[in-house]
Design an enzyme around this catalytic site. Structure first.
Site, PDB file in Angstrom:
ATOM      1  CD  GLN A  51      16.185  67.269  62.033  1.00  0.00           C
ATOM      2  OE1 GLN A  51      16.474  66.396  61.149  1.00  0.00           O
ATOM      3  NE2 GLN A  51      14.904  68.143  61.901  1.00  0.00           N
ATOM      4  CB  CYS A  99      13.562  72.368  59.326  1.00  0.00           C
ATOM      5  SG  CYS A  99      14.630  71.305  60.310  1.00  0.00           S
ATOM      6  CG  LEU A 100      10.678  66.930  60.011  1.00  0.00           C
ATOM      7  CD1 LEU A 100      11.034  65.509  60.211  1.00  0.00           C
ATOM      8  CD2 LEU A 100       9.259  67.207  59.652  1.00  0.00           C
ATOM      9  CG  HIS A 141      17.612  70.530  55.332  1.00  0.00           C
ATOM     10  ND1 HIS A 141      16.983  71.659  55.523  1.00  0.00           N
ATOM     11  CD2 HIS A 141      17.307  69.816  56.649  1.00  0.00           C
ATOM     12  CE1 HIS A 141      16.221  71.722  56.624  1.00  0.00           C
ATOM     13  NE2 HIS A 141      16.345  70.237  57.166  1.00  0.00           N
ATOM     14  CD  GLU A 142      17.704  65.665  57.009  1.00  0.00           C
ATOM     15  OE1 GLU A 142      18.079  65.910  58.371  1.00  0.00           O
ATOM     16  OE2 GLU A 142      16.718  66.203  56.751  1.00  0.00           O
TER      17      GLU A 142
END
Length: 188
Positions: A51, A99-100, A141-142
């Site tokens: 990310q 989510c970022l 998620h990560e």
């Protein structure tokens, strides 16, 4: 330490499998420190190295329980085991996530309610995390980010179409799109 730009959905690094970390160097330690600072500035509950444009199998996490008990750490080269999903549609009130790398939106997504994650920490020591509920969602998620999967890739057709419309409207579906927490305003 520095706040790093967060890549948005169209960037190729977000859609590629990240590489394992060989040796934990000072550069890796600095990256992790920057990831924590970026995650906190966003604010977020997790951040994977892809990310921030780094294709390595590392993620950070931070979450406080309802009673304020902090839970924070890093996992390098994680492996994930999860209990099978309960069949059915996700509950939009209890199973939505954001989510970022697709900021400002939340969509319902069914995740396993219990996981075990193993890996190493910044000192090269073994890590074993067994969690359920929201913490299990964060781990899944990560971990997905390390395999080139965004949570929006797992959405049902109706929500997927909404994501595509939003991405086109905001110009997010292109390589190199990013935002920097505390610096950039995100049109959400």
């Amino acid at each position: 330490m520095a706040v790093l730009p967060i890549r948005i959905m169209g960037d190729p690094v977000l859609h590629s499998v990240a590489e394992s970390v060989g040796e934990i160097t000072d550069e890796i330690r600095e990256l992790v420190a920057d990831m924590f600072e970026t995650m906190d500035a966003a604010p977020g509950v997790g951040l994977a190295a892809p990310q921030v444009g780094v294709p390595l199998r590392i993620y950070t996490y931070a979450y406080a329980d309802d009673d304020g008990t902090p839970w924070r750490g890093v996992v390098i080269n994680p492996e994930l085991w999860m209990r099978p999903l309960v069949p059915g549609a996700p509950d939009p009130d209890d199973e939505s996530e954001g989510c970022l790398s697709f900021p400002g939106e939340r969509f319902p997504l069914r995740r396993s309610d219990e996981v075990i994650v193993t890996g190493t920490d910044l000192d090269g020591e073994p890590v074993r995390i067994r969690v359920d509920g929201w913490r299990a969602r964060i781990m899944q998620h990560e971990f997905d980010h390390l395999d080139g999967i965004l949570y929006i890739d797992r959405l049902d057709d109706g929500d997927w179409k909404t994501v595509q419309k939003l991405a086109r409207k905001r110009g997010w579906g292109r390589p190199g799109a990013s935002w920097t927490p505390g610096v950039d305003d995100i049109d959400a």
